[in-house]
Design a protein around this motif. Structure first.
Motif, PDB file in Angstrom:
ATOM      1  N   LEU A  78       0.807  -1.223   0.000  1.00  0.00           N
ATOM      2  CA  LEU A  78       0.000   0.000   0.000  1.00  0.00           C
ATOM      3  C   LEU A  78       0.833   1.264   0.000  1.00  0.00           C
ATOM      4  CD1 LEU A  78      -2.862  -0.982   2.491  1.00  0.00           C
ATOM      5  CD2 LEU A  78      -3.014  -0.760   0.003  1.00  0.00           C
ATOM      6  N   GLU A  79       2.045   1.188   0.494  1.00  0.00           N
ATOM      7  CA  GLU A  79       2.896   2.386   0.540  1.00  0.00           C
ATOM      8  C   GLU A  79       3.168   2.953  -0.848  1.00  0.00           C
ATOM      9  OE1 GLU A  79       3.748   0.204   4.349  1.00  0.00           O
ATOM     10  OE2 GLU A  79       3.413  -0.342   2.242  1.00  0.00           O
ATOM     11  N   ARG A 118       5.124  10.489  -8.055  1.00  0.00           N
ATOM     12  CA  ARG A 118       3.803  11.036  -7.720  1.00  0.00           C
ATOM     13  C   ARG A 118       3.236  11.838  -8.893  1.00  0.00           C
ATOM     14  NH1 ARG A 118       2.679  10.219  -2.417  1.00  0.00           N
ATOM     15  NH2 ARG A 118       4.412  10.119  -0.926  1.00  0.00           N
ATOM     16  N   ALA A 167       0.874   3.212  -3.181  1.00  0.00           N
ATOM     17  CA  ALA A 167      -0.339   3.838  -3.715  1.00  0.00           C
ATOM     18  C   ALA A 167      -0.085   5.327  -3.949  1.00  0.00           C
ATOM     19  CB  ALA A 167      -1.493   3.643  -2.741  1.00  0.00           C
ATOM     20  N   GLY A 168      -0.554   5.827  -5.060  1.00  0.00           N
ATOM     21  CA  GLY A 168      -0.344   7.232  -5.384  1.00  0.00           C
ATOM     22  C   GLY A 168       0.880   7.490  -6.241  1.00  0.00           C
ATOM     23  N   TYR A 169       1.655   6.448  -6.498  1.00  0.00           N
ATOM     24  CA  TYR A 169       2.829   6.585  -7.363  1.00  0.00           C
ATOM     25  C   TYR A 169       2.535   5.988  -8.738  1.00  0.00           C
ATOM     26  CZ  TYR A 169       5.878   7.859  -3.428  1.00  0.00           C
ATOM     27  OH  TYR A 169       6.469   8.488  -2.361  1.00  0.00           O
ATOM     28  N   HIS A 170       2.983   6.668  -9.778  1.00  0.00           N
ATOM     29  CA  HIS A 170       2.975   6.116 -11.123  1.00  0.00           C
ATOM     30  C   HIS A 170       4.218   5.245 -11.272  1.00  0.00           C
ATOM     31  CE1 HIS A 170      -0.212   8.927 -12.458  1.00  0.00           C
ATOM     32  NE2 HIS A 170       0.386   9.770 -11.635  1.00  0.00           N
TER      33      HIS A 170
END
Length: 253
Positions: A47-48, A72, A50-53
């Protein structure tokens, strides 16, 4: 903007050795990894991430080499390799274009024992430098980072005399890095810490080298000279374990 670069010596292993914690503690805007040793579909990201391409360039040979970038900010474009088939089989370069700069993540080939791959390494150094200069010619500056597999100066390794003709400290490899600097690029750590000694990013697994800090500085952030006024800091996160390398950092406006 905070950027981190880390040779993880296998991303699947490093996910269980502190990589998610690094994301949580450092909150980088961009994370560049080298020696991932996996394809994207082989890795279950926690989950860490999440939010990264996520962008990957993996070697043709399974379980070998490879680089990845987690950002990000979505890039405008992504390029795998340097456009030369003879250099693009090992998944060693990812280039991401952002509005203000090009980011190049690189895992430079090792010259290997007895320098048996040194001739190829010299060809690589020229091709990689030409790749950076071609990006520069588009009008956007360049940030490059990764494991460049060379300690440039004697202060960049603990035992320079003993390693004078070793892979990563041969005259030819050191000159290759000098040519990169002569082309205008700035070694950001040395920009901030020109004389600092005992600052290393890689330690052998043998003989308790890391505990004794018998290491090499072979991981870098380099930038175009036009970015110099925007540099805020550069660092080595030597307390981060999980690989035989530690992460390096760059903060830029």
């Amino acid at each position: 903007m905070k950027l981190l670069s880390w040779n993880v010596n296998g991303i699947r292993a490093c996910l269980n050795k502190g990589l998610p914690d690094l994301l949580t503690s450092e909150q980088p805007d961009i994370l560049c990894l080298q020696e991932t040793k996996a394809r994207a579909e082989q890795v279950e990201l926690p989950l860490e991430f999440a939010g990264y391409h996520a962008h990957w360039n993996s070697a043709v040979k399974p379980g070998y080499s490879g680089v990845a970038v987690f950002s990000r900010l979505a890039p405008l474009s992504v390029r795998h390799g340097i456009g030369m088939e003879e250099h693009d089989q090992e998944g060693r370069v990812l280039t991401l274009e952002f509005p203000d700069f090009h980011l190049v993540n690189v895992y430079t080939p090792n010259a290997q024992n007895e320098l048996k791959r040194l001739p190829y390494r010299m060809l690589w150094d020229v091709a990689f430098r030409d790749h950076l200069l071609a990006l520069e010619a588009t009008g956007k500056p360049v940030v490059f980072c990764g494991d460049l597999n060379v300690a440039h100066q004697e202060i960049d390794l603990a035992r320079p005399k003993a390693n004078r003709f070793s892979a990563g400290f041969s005259d030819q490899e050191r000159d290759g890095f000098s040519q990169l600097l002569k082309a205008g690029y700035i070694d950001t750590f040395r920009h901030f810490f020109p004389d600092q000694t005992e600052a290393y990013t890689w330690w052998s697994f043998r003989g308790g080298a890391r505990a004794r800090n018998v290491g090499w500085r072979i991981d870098y952030f380099g930038v175009s000279p036009t970015l110099l006024p925007r540099l805020k800091s550069a660092g080595i996160l030597a307390d981060i374990t999980g690989s035989d390398h530690c992460p390096v950092s760059l903060e830029i406006e």
